[in-house]
Design a protein around this motif. Sequence first.
Motif, PDB file in Angstrom:
ATOM      1  N   ARG A 195     -41.146 -11.420  -4.949  1.00 45.60           N
ATOM      2  CA  ARG A 195     -42.208 -10.428  -4.722  1.00 45.60           C
ATOM      3  C   ARG A 195     -42.753 -10.502  -3.307  1.00 45.60           C
ATOM      4  N   LEU A 196     -42.918 -11.707  -2.791  1.00 44.06           N
ATOM      5  CA  LEU A 196     -43.426 -11.867  -1.429  1.00 44.06           C
ATOM      6  C   LEU A 196     -42.434 -11.291  -0.422  1.00 44.06           C
ATOM      7  N   ALA A 197     -41.145 -11.500  -0.654  1.00 45.10           N
ATOM      8  CA  ALA A 197     -40.119 -10.962   0.238  1.00 45.10           C
ATOM      9  C   ALA A 197     -40.133  -9.435   0.230  1.00 45.10           C
ATOM     10  N   LYS A 198     -40.339  -8.842  -0.949  1.00 45.59           N
ATOM     11  CA  LYS A 198     -40.398  -7.385  -1.046  1.00 45.59           C
ATOM     12  C   LYS A 198     -41.594  -6.820  -0.295  1.00 45.59           C
ATOM     13  N   LYS A 199     -42.711  -7.548  -0.328  1.00 40.48           N
ATOM     14  CA  LYS A 199     -43.912  -7.110   0.382  1.00 40.48           C
ATOM     15  C   LYS A 199     -43.698  -7.096   1.889  1.00 40.48           C
ATOM     16  N   LEU A 200     -42.901  -8.032   2.385  1.00 35.28           N
ATOM     17  CA  LEU A 200     -42.656  -8.137   3.825  1.00 35.28           C
ATOM     18  C   LEU A 200     -41.735  -7.039   4.336  1.00 35.28           C
ATOM     19  N   ASN A 201     -40.940  -6.470   3.445  1.00 35.92           N
ATOM     20  CA  ASN A 201     -39.968  -5.431   3.865  1.00 35.92           C
ATOM     21  C   ASN A 201     -40.520  -4.075   3.715  1.00 35.92           C
TER      22      ASN A 201
ATOM     23  N   ILE B 259     -41.024 -19.290 -12.006  1.00 34.37           N
ATOM     24  CA  ILE B 259     -42.240 -18.690 -11.451  1.00 34.37           C
ATOM     25  C   ILE B 259     -42.166 -18.643  -9.925  1.00 34.37           C
ATOM     26  N   ILE B 260     -41.709 -19.720  -9.323  1.00 32.92           N
ATOM     27  CA  ILE B 260     -41.592 -19.763  -7.862  1.00 32.92           C
ATOM     28  C   ILE B 260     -40.567 -18.742  -7.374  1.00 32.92           C
ATOM     29  N   ALA B 261     -39.448 -18.631  -8.070  1.00 29.03           N
ATOM     30  CA  ALA B 261     -38.420 -17.659  -7.690  1.00 29.03           C
ATOM     31  C   ALA B 261     -38.967 -16.235  -7.768  1.00 29.03           C
ATOM     32  N   ARG B 262     -39.690 -15.932  -8.836  1.00 28.25           N
ATOM     33  CA  ARG B 262     -40.271 -14.594  -8.974  1.00 28.25           C
ATOM     34  C   ARG B 262     -41.305 -14.323  -7.892  1.00 28.25           C
ATOM     35  N   ARG B 263     -42.114 -15.323  -7.600  1.00 25.69           N
ATOM     36  CA  ARG B 263     -43.133 -15.185  -6.563  1.00 25.69           C
ATOM     37  C   ARG B 263     -42.478 -14.942  -5.207  1.00 25.69           C
ATOM     38  N   ASN B 264     -41.480 -15.742  -4.893  1.00 24.66           N
ATOM     39  CA  ASN B 264     -40.791 -15.590  -3.612  1.00 24.66           C
ATOM     40  C   ASN B 264     -40.132 -14.211  -3.485  1.00 24.66           C
TER      41      ASN B 264
END
Length: 44
Positions: free
Chosen positions: A38-44, A31-36
Amino acid sequence: MFKHDRILDEFFLSTAGKFQTDIGKSWAAEIIARRNSRLAKKLN
């Protein structure tokens, strides 16, 4: 698919290290890996 823009930082902080079983730790890591990711994709 539904899009949710909820901030779950409090949840992740409050549950960090709480899982004791191997399966619980595995799920939490996934879950943490998936969240991270998605968050990284949002920043790019």
